[in-house]
Design a protein around this motif. Structure first.
Motif, mmCIF file in Angstrom:
data_model
loop_
_atom_site.group_PDB
_atom_site.id
_atom_site.type_symbol
_atom_site.label_atom_id
_atom_site.label_comp_id
_atom_site.label_asym_id
_atom_site.label_seq_id
_atom_site.Cartn_x
_atom_site.Cartn_y
_atom_site.Cartn_z
ATOM 1 N N ARG A 27 0.845 -1.207 0.000
ATOM 2 C CA ARG A 27 0.000 0.000 0.000
ATOM 3 C C ARG A 27 0.873 1.248 0.000
ATOM 4 O O ARG A 27 0.600 2.213 -0.715
ATOM 5 N N HIS A 28 1.932 1.222 0.813
ATOM 6 C CA HIS A 28 2.838 2.375 0.859
ATOM 7 C C HIS A 28 3.525 2.570 -0.487
ATOM 8 O O HIS A 28 3.597 3.698 -1.015
ATOM 9 N N LEU A 29 4.031 1.491 -1.059
ATOM 10 C CA LEU A 29 4.743 1.595 -2.329
ATOM 11 C C LEU A 29 3.805 2.036 -3.446
ATOM 12 O O LEU A 29 4.180 2.867 -4.288
ATOM 13 N N SER A 30 2.585 1.518 -3.461
ATOM 14 C CA SER A 30 1.637 1.906 -4.510
ATOM 15 C C SER A 30 1.231 3.372 -4.373
ATOM 16 O O SER A 30 1.046 4.077 -5.364
ATOM 17 N N LYS A 31 1.106 3.822 -3.131
ATOM 18 C CA LYS A 31 0.750 5.223 -2.898
ATOM 19 C C LYS A 31 1.903 6.144 -3.270
ATOM 20 O O LYS A 31 1.698 7.197 -3.881
ATOM 21 N N LYS A 32 3.115 5.740 -2.923
ATOM 22 C CA LYS A 32 4.300 6.552 -3.227
ATOM 23 C C LYS A 32 4.499 6.681 -4.732
ATOM 24 O O LYS A 32 4.830 7.756 -5.233
ATOM 25 N N ASN A 33 4.299 5.559 -5.452
ATOM 26 C CA ASN A 33 4.546 5.547 -6.893
ATOM 27 C C ASN A 33 3.294 5.865 -7.710
ATOM 28 O O ASN A 33 3.357 5.896 -8.947
ATOM 29 N N ASN A 34 2.155 6.048 -7.009
ATOM 30 C CA ASN A 34 0.883 6.286 -7.689
ATOM 31 C C ASN A 34 0.559 5.140 -8.651
ATOM 32 O O ASN A 34 0.181 5.352 -9.805
#
Length: 285
Positions: free
Chosen positions: A21-28
């Motif tokens: 979730r963090h990685l997907s949010k960071k990378n959009n």
């Protein structure tokens, strides 16, 4: 696209979702959960598990074994997998370089440290809001918890003392650990009331003599076991086992002045570096 492979039970799946979730949010990027490994009976060394994140309103598509989450998802997954960066967890140490990776990513590992999602803690707590309504008996327990200086105690035994791989891999928290933790809590928490959660309540009653007010919670089992985590998260303080289940029960408690006591020995193998598993503010015994 960020795809994360689910392994283990509810607590493990929550860690895996949280880093993705963090990685997907960071990378959009779009987040996809791959649950195809769950329920595989020939996976040596693994306890048979099911997909357990359905109790939350998580922000992800779900890739099931031999069945995809809608035709649109399968049409997107097939071309993506051929050009995906596979990231395998190398140890339990926090690896911040993962957040420098761009593009299509497939994550495999346990990712058992809040350092992978601490920067979006509010988002993770919101995603991990329990959806099902509590039944009558658990509503009464929740009311008891909220009305006192509640301290959760989690004792995990069944799969840790069995004959499978989990028994040799995981350490077992001793009665002495719990008794010492109880005394330490009572030094700083006035009028503490203990709520004991365990998959082996008879063992707890026989081996851990609690001389302070306490309640044994033993009515949530099977598909309702997650409610124990929900009730733990309502407590003000915590004594956890070396278990991701009670780790999350303590972490989801947003009480600013909470005390969390955790075992400093997490696995039997002393060569495994577990220094990042527990948040720095938690006390280790």
């Amino acid at each position: 696209m960020i795809i994360v492979k689910l392994l283990g039970g509810l607590g493990n799946q929550m860690f895996q979702y949280a880093i993705a979730r963090h990685l997907s949010k960071k990378n959009n990027d779009t987040l996809i959960i791959d649950s195809s490994f769950l329920n595989i009976t020939n996976a040596t060394g693994y306890t048979l598990r099911s997909y357990e994140l359905g109790i939350f309103s998580i922000d992800a598509g779900i890739l099931h074994k031999e069945k995809y989450f809608g035709k649109k998802l399968i049409s997107r997954i097939r071309p993506v997998l051929s050009r995906t960066k596979y990231v395998n967890e190398q140890s339990f140490k926090f690896a911040p370089e993962i957040f420098n990776i761009k593009g299509n990513i497939y994550l495999e590992g346990y990712w058992q440290t809040e350092k992978y999602f601490r920067d979006i803690a509010d988002t993770i707590r919101e995603d991990f809001t329990f959806l099902p309504a509590l039944n009558d008996i658990n509503t009464k327990v929740a009311a008891q918890i909220k009305a006192c200086n509640a301290v959760s105690i989690h004792v995990r035994r069944t799969d840790y003392v069995g004959a499978d791989g989990a028994a040799t891999y995981h350490s077992i928290c001793s009665a002495a650990y719990y008794l010492n933790a109880i005394e330490q809590i009572c030094e700083t928490v006035p009028d503490a009331v203990f709520f004991v959660f365990s998959d082996d309540i008879p063992w707890v009653k026989e081996n851990i003599q609690i001389k302070y007010p306490h309640h044994f919670i033993d009515h949530n089992s099977g598909k309702q076991s997650y409610i124990d985590m929900q009730l733990m998260s309502m407590c003000k303080h915590h004594i956890i086992a070396n278990s991701s289940f009670s780790w999350w029960g303590a972490w989801l408690n947003n009480h600013q002045q909470k005390t969390v006591i955790a075992p400093k020995t997490w696995f039997n193998n002393p060569d495994i570096d577990t220094s990042d598993i527990l948040p720095e503010s938690w006390l280790k015994l």
